[in-house]
Design an enzyme around this catalytic site. Structure first.
Site, PDB file in Angstrom:
ATOM      1  N   ALA A 170       0.836  -1.367  -0.015  1.00  0.00           N
ATOM      2  CA  ALA A 170       0.295   0.160  -0.155  1.00  0.00           C
ATOM      3  C   ALA A 170       0.750   1.407  -0.137  1.00  0.00           C
ATOM      4  CB  ALA A 170      -0.426  -0.099   1.128  1.00  0.00           C
TER       5      ALA A 170
ATOM      6  N   ARG B 108       1.048  -0.951   5.066  1.00  0.00           N
ATOM      7  CA  ARG B 108       2.063  -2.034   3.689  1.00  0.00           C
ATOM      8  C   ARG B 108       1.679  -2.943   3.351  1.00  0.00           C
ATOM      9  NH1 ARG B 108       7.281  -5.015   2.943  1.00  0.00           N
ATOM     10  NH2 ARG B 108       6.914  -6.900   2.893  1.00  0.00           N
TER      11      ARG B 108
ATOM     12  N   SER C  53       8.777  -0.563  -4.137  1.00  0.00           N
ATOM     13  CA  SER C  53      10.225   0.119  -4.235  1.00  0.00           C
ATOM     14  C   SER C  53       9.812  -0.106  -2.124  1.00  0.00           C
ATOM     15  CB  SER C  53       9.268   1.400  -4.373  1.00  0.00           C
ATOM     16  OG  SER C  53       8.322   1.819  -2.856  1.00  0.00           O
TER      17      SER C  53
ATOM     18  N   GLU D 113      12.310  -2.774  -7.881  1.00  0.00           N
ATOM     19  CA  GLU D 113      12.098  -2.640  -6.318  1.00  0.00           C
ATOM     20  C   GLU D 113      12.648  -0.932  -7.059  1.00  0.00           C
ATOM     21  OE1 GLU D 113      11.098  -2.713  -3.521  1.00  0.00           O
ATOM     22  OE2 GLU D 113      11.042  -4.704  -3.414  1.00  0.00           O
TER      23      GLU D 113
END
Ligand SMILES: *[C@@H]1O[C@H](CO)[C@@H](O)[C@H](O)[C@H]1NC(C)=O
Ligand SMILES: *[C@@H]1O[C@H](CO)[C@@H](O)[C@H](O)[C@H]1NC(C)=O
Length: 621
Positions: free
Chosen positions: A387, A441, A510, A584
């Site tokens: 999230a 998250r 990320s 990422e």
């Protein structure tokens, strides 16, 4: 004959004269006596007279002769002239005769010529006539053969026409049949469409109900938790230099709830430490001789600066485009959903919207199908499983928007693949991270003392292994079972329905700037890891080429830490996709998850470069 006439007459005249004189003399003498003198004188006169007479006679004769001569001459002349004339006449006559003859001859010749000519002409005419007749005959023959040919042609044409008509009729019959079949198919299709439409209407009604429920829930949650918006005032991000031996100690900080691990690799741990825990954690680190630096001194301030609100002008401008997305701002889930619908409506032939399921709270999981040529290999791309990793949904949606809005610029590779993109895989968590807790998250599963399940530990390959927790309060809680969550389950169902055509799986996260490939569950690599390393390196190079930012390539467990139940492991291990990657995105810790929205565009371009590179590899499979 007049010759000698004149002299004779002169002599006669003269003799008469002498006699007359002599008679006169004799009479006088008888009458008067004549002396001798008188007689002599008379004789002398007589003699003179005679002489004169003779002279005259001679003159006369001479004249006569002259006259005769003259006459003669004249006569001669006359005769000569006559003769001459006669001769001339004769000559002329002759000449005339000759001319007449000539004439006659000429006439004869002419006559003859004319006759010859006439006969020749007749012959010539005959020839010409014959020739004409021949030509006529020839022409006639030719015409006759032409006509035969034409008749033959006509016959053949008529036959062909008959054939053609027959074939046409057959074709028409066939077409009619086909048309009949088509109409039946159409009928069938329409029925199906009607059914689909009915299903869609039902689904939409369900969705509306769900949304209404969700809004009620949200309103209720908002009402009860307006002042429950989590504050990160005084919270700091610490970067700890660590080694393999420190892992257990550092993990215990999270399990004990005194710090939250944002990021870790073999040498670096990024820890979020709340103000009240800072003295304790600082002491623990010192006890373990672990050095740290403060990367973000005030997280709440960083959050406030991360996503400045749009000005009224910008808001108005966004409304006019038909959707509200700007890629200069992190937008809410509703803006994203509206934008997906806008693309699907605007580019129905190339960008199709599909709802592959609903989130736990009933938000639609909207996939954009960016269509390649029929039969192209397919690729899966997602963002926002976690999230708080806002940059992933923003960058992926930027990429989708660019491909749909400017397709022609990318058709060289875009035509060769089918892209299925889910920009917002965890909309409930995303909304929660906007409204209640910026650092959220997981998804929004309630219960068990703590809310939420880490969707990237919920996939069904080596589920429940290393790097995933059975504890609901942990950030890496794996859930009650593999695919227990509607979000992961929807992805599973969709991906498996496209098994065979889907060749790659690309999940954006990320941060840290990594291109990671399986396995994540442990420090092993699949047999074709060299292909993954090669393609991963290509992607990293392409991304670096757009922004200059370096991306590290490797297998995830080896490069970072083991984590089981991740989507890329499942894509490779179960769904059978050759190229499974987790990327990422930026940065490497300066802002961490609180990356200012000014990064969206350049990060979006990196995503575009990675997808293009992977698509080119997939097209070769
Ligand atoms: C929640 O409450 C805040 C403050 O009252 C308000 O600004 C916001 O629009 C509300 N959100 C929803 C989804 O109702
Ligand atoms: C760990 O991450 C930091 C920050 O991104 C980086 O500088 C370092 O090189 C990484 N270490 C390894 C071993 O990858």
């Amino acid at each position: 004959m007049r010759c000698g006439g004149a002299p004779f007459r002169a002599m006669v005249v003269r003799a008469a004269l002498v006699l007359a004189v002599l008679g006169a003399c004799a009479s006088r003498c008888a009458c008067s006596p004549w002396n001798q003198d008188d007689v002599d004188r008379l004789r002398a006169w007589q003699e003179r007279q005679d002489e004169r007479l003779l002279m005259q006679q001679r003159g006369l004769e001479e004249r006569q002769r002259l006259h005769d001569d003259l006459l003669l001459e004249r006569l001669y002349q006359q005769t000569d002239g006559q003769l001459h004339r006669e001769r001339q006449h004769d000559e002329r006559q002759t000449e005339r005769d000759e001319r007449l003859n000539d004439h006659q001859r000429l006439r004869d010749d002419l006559q003859q010529d004319r006759q010859t000519e006439q006969s020749e002409r007749q012959g010539h005419f005959q020839d010409i006539r014959d020739q004409h007749l021949d030509e006529h005959q020839q022409l006639h023959d030719e015409l006759a053969s032409d006509r035969e040919r034409e008749v033959e042609d006509l016959r053949r044409q008529r036959e062909q026409l008959t054939d053609q008509t027959r074939r046409d009729r057959e074709r028409t019959d066939r077409e009619r049949e086909r048309e009949q079949q088509r109409r039946e198919r159409e009928q069938h299709r329409r029925e199906q469409e009607r059914e689909q439409e009915q299903r869609r209407v039902e689904r939409e009604r369900d969705l509306r109900d769900q949304r209404r429920r969700w809004r009620r829930d949200a309103d209720a949650a908002n009402a009860t938790a307006t002042d429950a918006v989590k504050s990160y005032e005084g919270s700091q991000l610490w970067r700890v230099q660590a080694s393999e031996g420190d892992v257990a100690n550092l993990q215990s900080l999270e399990t004990n709830g005194v710090a939250q691990v944002w990021y870790s690799n073999a040498t670096v741990w990024d820890l979020l430490v709340a103000a009240e825990n800072q003295p304790h954690v600082s002491k623990l680190l010192a006890d373990n001789k672990l050095a740290y630096t403060v990367v973000i001194a005030d997280l709440q301030r960083a959050i406030a600066e991360e996503n400045p609100a749009l000005s009224e002008e910008e808001l108005e401008l966004t409304g006019r485009k038909g959707h509200r997305m700007t890629w200069q701002h992190y937008h809410r889930a509703a803006d994203m959903a509206g934008w997906v619908d806008y693309l699907a409506k605007t580019y129905p032939d190339t960008c199709e919207a599909m709802v592959i399921g609903n989130s736990l709270e009933g938000r639609p999981l909207k996939v954009l199908h960016i269509k390649g040529k029929a039969g192209s290999p397919a690729m899966w791309i997602d963002g926002g499983i976690h999230a708080r990793e806002w940059i992933t949904s923003a960058s992926v949606s930027y990429m989708v928007n660019e491909l749909c809005e400017n397709r022609d610029a990318y058709s060289s590779w875009l035509d060769k693949v089918d892209l299925y993109v889910l920009p917002l895989a965890n909309p409930d968590g995303y909304e929660y991270s906007h409204q209640s807790d910026r650092m959220w998250r997981k998804n929004r599963r309630r219960g068990g003392g703590c809310d939420g399940i880490d969707l990237n530990r919920n996939f069904g390959y080596k589920w429940g292994g290393k790097g995933a927790s059975p504890q609901p309060c942990q950030e890496i809680f794996r859930g009650s079972a593999a695919f227990s969550e509607p979000e992961t389950n929807a992805i599973q169902n969709f991906v498996l329905s496209k098994k065979g055509s889907l060749k790659s799986y690309l999940s954006f996260h990320s941060y840290g700037q990594y291109v990671l490939y399986p396995w994540g569950y442990d420090r092993f690599v699949p047999p074709d890891h060299q292909d993954l390393q090669r393609v991963g390196t290509k992607m990293a190079n392409a991304m670096r080429a757009t922004s200059g930012l370096p991306y590290t390539v490797g297998s995830s467990a080896a490069l970072l830490y083991p984590a089981s139940g991740g989507s890329d492991d499942w894509a490779k291990g179960v769904a059978g996709m050759k190229y499974a990657f987790t990327i990422e995105l930026r940065d490497t810790g300066r802002h961490g998850f609180v990356l200012p929205s000014s990064h969206i565009l350049s990060s979006g371009k990196e995503v575009m470069a990675a997808v293009r590179t992977l698509a080119q590899e997939v097209a070769l499979l």
